[in-house]
Design a protein around this motif. Structure first.
Motif, PDB file in Angstrom:
ATOM      1  N   LYS A 250       0.771  -0.988  -0.365  1.00  0.00           N
ATOM      2  CA  LYS A 250       0.229   0.165  -0.262  1.00  0.00           C
ATOM      3  C   LYS A 250       0.715   1.274   0.486  1.00  0.00           C
ATOM      4  O   LYS A 250       2.040   1.698   0.466  1.00  0.00           O
ATOM      5  CB  LYS A 250      -1.100   0.113   1.127  1.00  0.00           C
ATOM      6  N   GLY A 251       0.521   2.491  -0.483  1.00  0.00           N
ATOM      7  CA  GLY A 251       1.091   3.549  -0.625  1.00  0.00           C
ATOM      8  C   GLY A 251       2.106   3.874  -1.595  1.00  0.00           C
ATOM      9  O   GLY A 251       2.625   5.090  -0.986  1.00  0.00           O
ATOM     10  N   THR A 252       2.478   2.614  -2.296  1.00  0.00           N
ATOM     11  CA  THR A 252       3.585   2.751  -3.802  1.00  0.00           C
ATOM     12  C   THR A 252       4.269   4.283  -3.916  1.00  0.00           C
ATOM     13  O   THR A 252       4.265   5.559  -4.198  1.00  0.00           O
ATOM     14  CB  THR A 252       3.620   2.302  -4.217  1.00  0.00           C
ATOM     15  N   SER A 253       2.686   5.034  -4.822  1.00  0.00           N
ATOM     16  CA  SER A 253       2.089   5.975  -5.741  1.00  0.00           C
ATOM     17  C   SER A 253       2.670   6.911  -5.050  1.00  0.00           C
ATOM     18  O   SER A 253       3.021   8.157  -5.425  1.00  0.00           O
ATOM     19  CB  SER A 253       1.968   5.534  -7.362  1.00  0.00           C
ATOM     20  N   GLU A 254       1.007   6.759  -3.942  1.00  0.00           N
ATOM     21  CA  GLU A 254       1.311   8.293  -3.006  1.00  0.00           C
ATOM     22  C   GLU A 254       2.343   8.718  -2.596  1.00  0.00           C
ATOM     23  O   GLU A 254       2.816  10.819  -2.619  1.00  0.00           O
ATOM     24  CB  GLU A 254       0.000   7.730  -2.284  1.00  0.00           C
ATOM     25  N   TRP A 255       3.496   8.256  -2.058  1.00  0.00           N
ATOM     26  CA  TRP A 255       4.195   8.316  -1.199  1.00  0.00           C
ATOM     27  C   TRP A 255       5.576   9.852  -2.711  1.00  0.00           C
ATOM     28  O   TRP A 255       5.821  10.667  -1.396  1.00  0.00           O
ATOM     29  CB  TRP A 255       5.308   7.193  -0.961  1.00  0.00           C
ATOM     30  N   ALA A 275      -1.054   6.454 -16.008  1.00  0.00           N
ATOM     31  CA  ALA A 275      -2.087   6.311 -14.650  1.00  0.00           C
ATOM     32  C   ALA A 275      -1.247   5.577 -13.375  1.00  0.00           C
ATOM     33  O   ALA A 275       0.038   5.039 -14.380  1.00  0.00           O
ATOM     34  CB  ALA A 275      -3.350   5.151 -15.016  1.00  0.00           C
ATOM     35  N   ALA A 276      -0.647   5.924 -13.025  1.00  0.00           N
ATOM     36  CA  ALA A 276      -0.289   5.035 -10.993  1.00  0.00           C
ATOM     37  C   ALA A 276      -0.886   4.881 -10.118  1.00  0.00           C
ATOM     38  O   ALA A 276      -1.141   6.533  -9.863  1.00  0.00           O
ATOM     39  CB  ALA A 276       1.290   6.373 -10.973  1.00  0.00           C
ATOM     40  N   GLY A 277      -0.984   3.953  -9.949  1.00  0.00           N
ATOM     41  CA  GLY A 277      -2.143   3.714  -8.302  1.00  0.00           C
ATOM     42  C   GLY A 277      -3.520   3.265  -8.821  1.00  0.00           C
ATOM     43  O   GLY A 277      -3.835   3.150  -7.570  1.00  0.00           O
ATOM     44  N   ALA A 278      -3.457   2.975 -10.020  1.00  0.00           N
ATOM     45  CA  ALA A 278      -4.653   2.194 -10.848  1.00  0.00           C
ATOM     46  C   ALA A 278      -4.440   0.649 -10.559  1.00  0.00           C
ATOM     47  O   ALA A 278      -3.582   0.148 -10.778  1.00  0.00           O
ATOM     48  CB  ALA A 278      -5.182   3.335 -12.068  1.00  0.00           C
ATOM     49  N   GLU A 279      -5.545  -0.045 -10.771  1.00  0.00           N
ATOM     50  CA  GLU A 279      -5.625  -1.769 -10.668  1.00  0.00           C
ATOM     51  C   GLU A 279      -5.063  -1.182 -12.030  1.00  0.00           C
ATOM     52  O   GLU A 279      -5.756  -0.532 -12.528  1.00  0.00           O
ATOM     53  CB  GLU A 279      -6.700  -2.068  -9.817  1.00  0.00           C
ATOM     54  N   LEU A 280      -4.649  -2.910 -12.147  1.00  0.00           N
ATOM     55  CA  LEU A 280      -4.117  -2.981 -13.272  1.00  0.00           C
ATOM     56  C   LEU A 280      -5.954  -3.771 -13.824  1.00  0.00           C
ATOM     57  O   LEU A 280      -5.942  -3.868 -15.437  1.00  0.00           O
ATOM     58  CB  LEU A 280      -3.448  -5.286 -13.232  1.00  0.00           C
ATOM     59  N   GLY A 281      -6.471  -4.752 -13.054  1.00  0.00           N
ATOM     60  CA  GLY A 281      -7.449  -5.088 -13.924  1.00  0.00           C
ATOM     61  C   GLY A 281      -7.806  -6.901 -14.790  1.00  0.00           C
ATOM     62  O   GLY A 281      -6.299  -7.020 -14.735  1.00  0.00           O
ATOM     63  N   GLN A 312       2.808  -3.256  -7.515  1.00  0.00           N
ATOM     64  CA  GLN A 312       2.252  -3.044  -5.964  1.00  0.00           C
ATOM     65  C   GLN A 312       1.097  -4.041  -5.951  1.00  0.00           C
ATOM     66  O   GLN A 312       0.022  -4.373  -7.044  1.00  0.00           O
ATOM     67  CB  GLN A 312       1.328  -1.661  -5.900  1.00  0.00           C
ATOM     68  N   SER A 313       1.611  -4.985  -4.739  1.00  0.00           N
ATOM     69  CA  SER A 313       0.414  -6.451  -4.748  1.00  0.00           C
ATOM     70  C   SER A 313      -0.730  -5.751  -3.799  1.00  0.00           C
ATOM     71  O   SER A 313      -0.598  -5.413  -2.532  1.00  0.00           O
ATOM     72  CB  SER A 313       1.391  -7.210  -3.319  1.00  0.00           C
TER      73      SER A 313
END
Ligand code: HEC
Ligand code: HEC
Ligand code: HEC
Ligand code: HEC
Ligand code: HEC
Ligand code: HEC
Length: 419
Positions: A250-255, A275-281, A312-313
């Motif tokens: 959690k929080g990798t891009s936000e940082w 996009a960053a912090g978005a789910e891959l889908g 990110q997991s």
């Protein structure tokens, strides 16, 4: 002595100019020998950084602009191992920096690459990452980016302690990712999977600073806590046989948005639109898992991971669960996320924009081998980006070219398969 007294005590010391000159020479030679563990998840012996020999000029404890030099005494070496993140002295043209940590070797900031064939081009050192200011080691502020792109953090104030809290006060106190500045004592590094308990905390990942943080000389306050993440113990090594898997939670891009604020919203006036912090889908996760190399989509989830394109997991916050994934080569699930660190390193890289792979050329491999300015007829120009084949291979963390296609295209295709 309490903190205030220590501050006063150290504040009395100051150096005469002659001593300062002598010191910078010593600093330049990198004479400090580090003990096995120093910070152990938080600060480390006060003397390791605050002893007279580590002070510069009139500034005593307010080391800010030269704080990176203090760190580099221990964190740079001619043949870096483990926690040493900068090759020092800078290797001559044609010879690559050799630290292979997930963050990348700062020495790339002093490597200028240029080429003349088929057209002229260059890749200046300052484009290769976060230009920490450490004059005694030859590092100077980025002049073409006076502020963080998409933000206001001044390049002139960029140092190791812009991002890492030198006192490592931020700590992880539970399995749901709660980070606080004071509270339960820190018993271990937070970077390797040791979990916090009801009475004991661990440091944050890589002692990264969190909400409310700022250094004394730069008026800028962090809004986001550091990522929850776990690295393998052996993280500075060639990736010839197996990838070094940092498991980002959690929080990798936000940082990163602490300083690149505007990238939070893709609708704002910013040229950075990915996009960053978005789910891959599921569609993109599937592509990642099937993609082996250009033209080969015959892979499967259990062996799909590459540290050239990490993800990110989900929003995992439990360091033990994250630690379990370190030895997995499994690719992403649909709920896993793309992050800034999917494409960028955190410190520096051999490429413009601090990317993990060359995003400027057309091919990562030409006729079954890495391109190079010394490989006649095999993709000079932007493909080699001014590097020799040996330098290129090091830039790929020593991976064997046979892992890729004869004419391998950009690793954007790991998720998009447009090749
Ligand atoms: C890893 C290097 C490092 C270690 C170890 C370290 N410090 Fe510091 N310290 C710094 C740096 C760098 C600054 C300047 C911070 C700034 O400019 O914001 C600083 C600033 C300070 C300050 C003044 C600013 C403040 O935050 O109040 C005090 C007091 C201080 N340190 C005390 C200590 C004590 C006590 C210890 C031992 C428990 C210690 N330090 C260990 C690097 C270190
Ligand atoms: C006296 C030598 C010394 C100094 C000075 C020093 N370090 Fe370190 N650092 C180490 C050693 C040894 C390690 C590896 C063992 C450990 O984590 O304690 C390390 C590890 C680290 C890590 C990884 C820690 C983890 O738990 O993941 C970070 C981040 C770091 N240092 C940042 C800094 C910064 C920033 C400064 C300057 C403010 C600094 N260090 C100054 C010796 C030093
Ligand atoms: C712009 C923010 C930033 C700056 C500036 C910065 N770091 Fe880091 N550092 C990070 C992040 C983020 C990571 C985690 C990288 C990862 O795991 O992908 C990291 C990782 C590390 C590590 C673990 C090894 C690695 O490279 O992955 C060490 C040691 C370290 N930093 C020391 C330093 C020192 C010393 C400096 C100054 C010379 C410095 N850092 C400057 C953000 C920064
Ligand atoms: C899909 C890959 C990808 C992701 C995800 C990504 N970037 Fe980038 N970024 C790039 C590429 C490619 C460039 C251009 C590199 C070059 O200069 O050749 C770039 C450029 C940049 C630049 C330089 C912009 C300039 O004006 O010079 C910054 C700053 C940056 N990215 C920060 C971020 C941050 C922060 C995040 C996360 C919020 C992020 N990036 C996510 C691929 C990505
Ligand atoms: C403490 C503030 C700070 C944080 C946190 C930070 N950056 Fe930066 N970043 C800067 C500044 C200042 C610059 C411009 C100066 C430079 O490039 O040296 C910059 C430049 C960049 C560039 C452009 C490099 C180039 O020269 O083309 C990229 C890419 C980038 N940052 C990505 C990231 C990513 C990814 C993260 C999160 C891991 C991050 N940044 C976190 C302050 C920060
Ligand atoms: C880890 C997987 C991953 C990688 C690697 C990746 N992307 Fe993406 N990309 C995504 C995802 C996920 C989206 C969809 C984001 C959304 O809109 O929710 C996307 C969307 C896009 C879009 C559509 C833009 C839009 O706003 O709809 C483009 C164009 C794109 N990516 C280009 C790139 C380029 C160029 C690179 C390499 C520099 C790259 N991607 C690398 C995952 C990835």
């Amino acid at each position: 002595m309490d903190r205030a007294e220590i501050f006063k005590h150290m504040g009395k010391r100051s150096l005469r100019p002659a001593q300062t000159v002598l010191l910078s020479v010593l600093v330049g030679l990198g004479t400090y020998q580090a003990a096995e563990a120093f910070h152990a998840g938080w600060t480390g012996d006060c003397d390791g950084c605050h002893a007279p020999s580590s002070l510069t000029g009139e500034v005593t404890v307010g080391l800010s602009l030269t704080s990176s030099e203090i760190c580099l005494r221990c964190h740079s070496a001619a043949k870096p191992v483990d926690y040493q993140v900068a090759t020092n002295p800078i290797p001559p043209p044609g010879i690559p920096p050799v630290s292979l940590t997930p963050g990348g070797d700062f020495a790339y900031l002093q490597k200028r690459y240029y080429w003349t064939d088929p057209e002229e081009g260059s890749s200046p050192g300052e484009r290769h990452g976060h230009n920490i200011v450490a004059p005694a080691y030859g590092y100077t502020a980025d002049v073409s980016h006076p502020f963080a792109p998409g933000g206001s953090y001044p390049a002139a104030g960029l140092s190791c302690i812009s991002c890492h809290d030198p006192h490592g006060n931020y700590r992880l106190v539970d399995a749901s990712g709660t980070i606080v500045q004071e509270g339960n004592p820190i018993i271990d590094s937070g970077s390797y999977g040791t979990p916090p308990t009801a009475t004991e905390a661990v440091g944050t990942y890589r002692m990264l600073a969190g909400k409310g943080y700022g250094t004394k000389t730069v008026g800028h306050t962090f809004l986001y806590d550091p990522p929850i993440a776990v690295a393998p113990r052996n993280y500075n090594r060639p990736e010839i046989y197996v990838d070094t898997r940092v498991v980002y939670g959690k929080g990798t891009s936000e940082w990163c948005l602490n300083c690149h604020e505007e990238f939070a919203s893709r609708t704002q006036s910013s040229s950075h639109i990915h996009a960053a912090g978005a789910e891959l889908g599921s569609a993109i996760a599937d592509t990642y898992n099937y993609y082996v190399k250009s033209g080969d989509l015959g892979g499967n989830q259990s062996t799909a991971f590459t540290s050239m394109v990490p993800f990110q997991s989900g929003d995992m916050t439990g360091v033990q669960q994250l630690a379990d994934l370190r030895t997995s080569l499994g690719g992403p699930r649909p709920e896993d996320k793309i992050t800034c660190l999917t494409c960028h390193r955190a410190h520096a890289s051999p490429w413009n924009g601090m990317t993990r792979w060359n995003t400027d050329g057309s091919f990562l491999l030409v006729d079954s081998d890495y391109p190079g300015i010394d490989a006649a007829g095999k993709g000079g120009g932007r493909n080699a980006g001014g590097k020799t084949r040996a330098e290129y291979k090091k830039a790929m963390y020593d991976r064997d070219p046979s892992k890729f296609a004869t004419f391998q295209r950009s690793l954007c295709n790991k998720c998009h398969a447009k090749d």
